[in-house]
Design a protein around this motif. Structure first.
Motif, PDB file in Angstrom:
ATOM      1  N   GLY A  21       2.141  -0.826 -52.919  1.00  0.00           N
ATOM      2  CA  GLY A  21       2.793   0.449 -52.672  1.00  0.00           C
ATOM      3  C   GLY A  21       2.163   1.629 -53.382  1.00  0.00           C
ATOM      4  N   LYS A  22       1.160   1.384 -54.200  1.00  0.00           N
ATOM      5  CA  LYS A  22       0.520   2.485 -54.918  1.00  0.00           C
ATOM      6  C   LYS A  22      -0.188   3.447 -53.967  1.00  0.00           C
ATOM      7  CE  LYS A  22      -0.337   0.042 -59.216  1.00  0.00           C
ATOM      8  NZ  LYS A  22      -1.359  -0.403 -60.158  1.00  0.00           N
ATOM      9  N   ARG A  23      -0.646   2.934 -52.835  1.00  0.00           N
ATOM     10  CA  ARG A  23      -1.375   3.761 -51.876  1.00  0.00           C
ATOM     11  C   ARG A  23      -0.509   4.917 -51.377  1.00  0.00           C
ATOM     12  NH1 ARG A  23      -3.764   0.267 -47.462  1.00  0.00           N
ATOM     13  NH2 ARG A  23      -5.152  -0.240 -49.146  1.00  0.00           N
ATOM     14  N   LYS A  24       0.781   4.637 -51.161  1.00  0.00           N
ATOM     15  CA  LYS A  24       1.700   5.667 -50.675  1.00  0.00           C
ATOM     16  C   LYS A  24       1.853   6.780 -51.709  1.00  0.00           C
ATOM     17  CE  LYS A  24       5.295   4.525 -48.310  1.00  0.00           C
ATOM     18  NZ  LYS A  24       6.598   4.062 -47.813  1.00  0.00           N
ATOM     19  N   VAL A  51       0.246  25.962 -42.920  1.00  0.00           N
ATOM     20  CA  VAL A  51      -0.366  24.927 -43.762  1.00  0.00           C
ATOM     21  C   VAL A  51       0.708  24.102 -44.455  1.00  0.00           C
ATOM     22  CG1 VAL A  51      -1.765  24.558 -45.841  1.00  0.00           C
ATOM     23  CG2 VAL A  51      -2.550  26.135 -44.080  1.00  0.00           C
ATOM     24  N   MET A  52       1.747  24.753 -44.952  1.00  0.00           N
ATOM     25  CA  MET A  52       2.829  24.024 -45.621  1.00  0.00           C
ATOM     26  C   MET A  52       3.573  23.109 -44.649  1.00  0.00           C
ATOM     27  SD  MET A  52       2.737  24.642 -48.756  1.00  0.00           S
ATOM     28  CE  MET A  52       1.400  25.574 -49.438  1.00  0.00           C
ATOM     29  N   VAL A  53       3.793  23.584 -43.428  1.00  0.00           N
ATOM     30  CA  VAL A  53       4.464  22.754 -42.424  1.00  0.00           C
ATOM     31  C   VAL A  53       3.602  21.539 -42.082  1.00  0.00           C
ATOM     32  CG1 VAL A  53       5.207  22.696 -40.003  1.00  0.00           C
ATOM     33  CG2 VAL A  53       5.879  24.603 -41.475  1.00  0.00           C
ATOM     34  N   LEU A  54       2.306  21.741 -41.917  1.00  0.00           N
ATOM     35  CA  LEU A  54       1.407  20.618 -41.619  1.00  0.00           C
ATOM     36  C   LEU A  54       1.375  19.603 -42.755  1.00  0.00           C
ATOM     37  CD1 LEU A  54      -1.595  22.412 -39.896  1.00  0.00           C
ATOM     38  CD2 LEU A  54       0.033  20.849 -38.849  1.00  0.00           C
ATOM     39  N   LEU A  55       1.224  20.087 -43.986  1.00  0.00           N
ATOM     40  CA  LEU A  55       1.204  19.171 -45.129  1.00  0.00           C
ATOM     41  C   LEU A  55       2.550  18.463 -45.293  1.00  0.00           C
ATOM     42  CD1 LEU A  55      -0.840  21.236 -47.730  1.00  0.00           C
ATOM     43  CD2 LEU A  55      -1.587  19.229 -46.461  1.00  0.00           C
ATOM     44  N   GLY A  56       3.646  19.179 -45.027  1.00  0.00           N
ATOM     45  CA  GLY A  56       4.965  18.556 -45.072  1.00  0.00           C
ATOM     46  C   GLY A  56       5.118  17.483 -44.007  1.00  0.00           C
ATOM     47  N   GLY A  57       4.551  17.731 -42.831  1.00  0.00           N
ATOM     48  CA  GLY A  57       4.591  16.723 -41.767  1.00  0.00           C
ATOM     49  C   GLY A  57       3.810  15.476 -42.136  1.00  0.00           C
ATOM     50  N   LEU A  60       5.870  13.602 -44.689  1.00  0.00           N
ATOM     51  CA  LEU A  60       6.970  12.906 -44.037  1.00  0.00           C
ATOM     52  C   LEU A  60       6.483  11.642 -43.346  1.00  0.00           C
ATOM     53  CD1 LEU A  60       9.981  12.963 -43.310  1.00  0.00           C
ATOM     54  CD2 LEU A  60       9.348  14.240 -41.265  1.00  0.00           C
ATOM     55  N   ARG A  61       5.335  11.739 -42.710  1.00  0.00           N
ATOM     56  CA  ARG A  61       4.762  10.562 -42.043  1.00  0.00           C
ATOM     57  C   ARG A  61       4.440   9.461 -43.052  1.00  0.00           C
ATOM     58  NH1 ARG A  61      -0.866   9.997 -38.818  1.00  0.00           N
ATOM     59  NH2 ARG A  61      -0.419   7.973 -37.931  1.00  0.00           N
ATOM     60  N   VAL A  62       3.897   9.850 -44.202  1.00  0.00           N
ATOM     61  CA  VAL A  62       3.595   8.863 -45.242  1.00  0.00           C
ATOM     62  C   VAL A  62       4.885   8.218 -45.741  1.00  0.00           C
ATOM     63  CG1 VAL A  62       2.756   8.617 -47.619  1.00  0.00           C
ATOM     64  CG2 VAL A  62       1.421   9.918 -45.963  1.00  0.00           C
ATOM     65  N   LEU A  63       5.931   9.009 -45.933  1.00  0.00           N
ATOM     66  CA  LEU A  63       7.193   8.473 -46.436  1.00  0.00           C
ATOM     67  C   LEU A  63       7.863   7.528 -45.447  1.00  0.00           C
ATOM     68  CD1 LEU A  63       8.761  11.590 -48.165  1.00  0.00           C
ATOM     69  CD2 LEU A  63       8.034   9.463 -49.251  1.00  0.00           C
ATOM     70  N   LEU A  64       7.691   7.771 -44.159  1.00  0.00           N
ATOM     71  CA  LEU A  64       8.373   6.966 -43.157  1.00  0.00           C
ATOM     72  C   LEU A  64       7.630   5.689 -42.785  1.00  0.00           C
ATOM     73  CD1 LEU A  64       9.708   9.731 -40.756  1.00  0.00           C
ATOM     74  CD2 LEU A  64      10.949   8.468 -42.516  1.00  0.00           C
ATOM     75  N   THR A  65       6.429   5.523 -43.262  1.00  0.00           N
ATOM     76  CA  THR A  65       5.668   4.314 -42.940  1.00  0.00           C
ATOM     77  C   THR A  65       6.112   3.162 -43.829  1.00  0.00           C
ATOM     78  OG1 THR A  65       3.904   4.940 -44.453  1.00  0.00           O
ATOM     79  CG2 THR A  65       3.627   5.547 -42.141  1.00  0.00           C
ATOM     80  N   ARG A  66       5.805   1.958 -43.357  1.00  0.00           N
ATOM     81  CA  ARG A  66       6.113   0.777 -44.147  1.00  0.00           C
ATOM     82  C   ARG A  66       5.218   0.739 -45.368  1.00  0.00           C
ATOM     83  NH1 ARG A  66       5.443  -4.216 -40.363  1.00  0.00           N
ATOM     84  NH2 ARG A  66       3.331  -3.501 -40.633  1.00  0.00           N
ATOM     85  N   GLY A  67       5.530  -0.176 -46.276  1.00  0.00           N
ATOM     86  CA  GLY A  67       4.754  -0.302 -47.505  1.00  0.00           C
ATOM     87  C   GLY A  67       3.327  -0.762 -47.282  1.00  0.00           C
ATOM     88  N   ARG A  68       3.128  -1.685 -46.337  1.00  0.00           N
ATOM     89  CA  ARG A  68       1.795  -2.214 -46.081  1.00  0.00           C
ATOM     90  C   ARG A  68       1.338  -1.746 -44.717  1.00  0.00           C
ATOM     91  NH1 ARG A  68       0.186  -6.201 -49.498  1.00  0.00           N
ATOM     92  NH2 ARG A  68      -1.257  -7.021 -47.971  1.00  0.00           N
ATOM     93  N   SER A  69       0.060  -1.452 -44.598  1.00  0.00           N
ATOM     94  CA  SER A  69      -0.483  -1.003 -43.326  1.00  0.00           C
ATOM     95  C   SER A  69      -1.014  -2.190 -42.527  1.00  0.00           C
ATOM     96  CB  SER A  69      -1.611   0.001 -43.549  1.00  0.00           C
ATOM     97  OG  SER A  69      -2.750  -0.644 -44.046  1.00  0.00           O
TER      98      SER A  69
END
Length: 82
Positions: A21-24, A51-57, A60-69
């Protein structure tokens, strides 16, 4: 299908992968640093908000992904010989 590069006759290559989980958290820290740099260097206006909206998106995508890819799972199956 990892290929190892052997430099100078050295047969061992150190692992430089972030496991678990360190990657996240590294990704989120990198996005936070980019957001801070963008906030401090860009003038207030539409582009900074974009830029802030893009980085926030991305965050959010990183937060919503599972722990392992899927790459972690493929590597684990490869190591087990499946």
């Amino acid at each position: 299908m990892h290929q190892r590069l052997f430099l100078g006759g050295c047969s061992e290559v150190p692992e430089m992968q972030v496991k678990g989980g360190k990657r996240k958290w590294i990704a989120l820290a990198g996005l936070a640093i980019l957001a801070g740099l963008a906030w401090s260097t860009m003038d207030a206006g539409k582009f900074r908000i974009l830029v802030m909206v893009l980085l926030g998106g991305f965050a959010l995508r990183v937060l919503l992904t599972r722990g392992r890819s899927q790459y972690d799972e493929a590597e684990r199956a490869e190591e087990q010989g499946l």
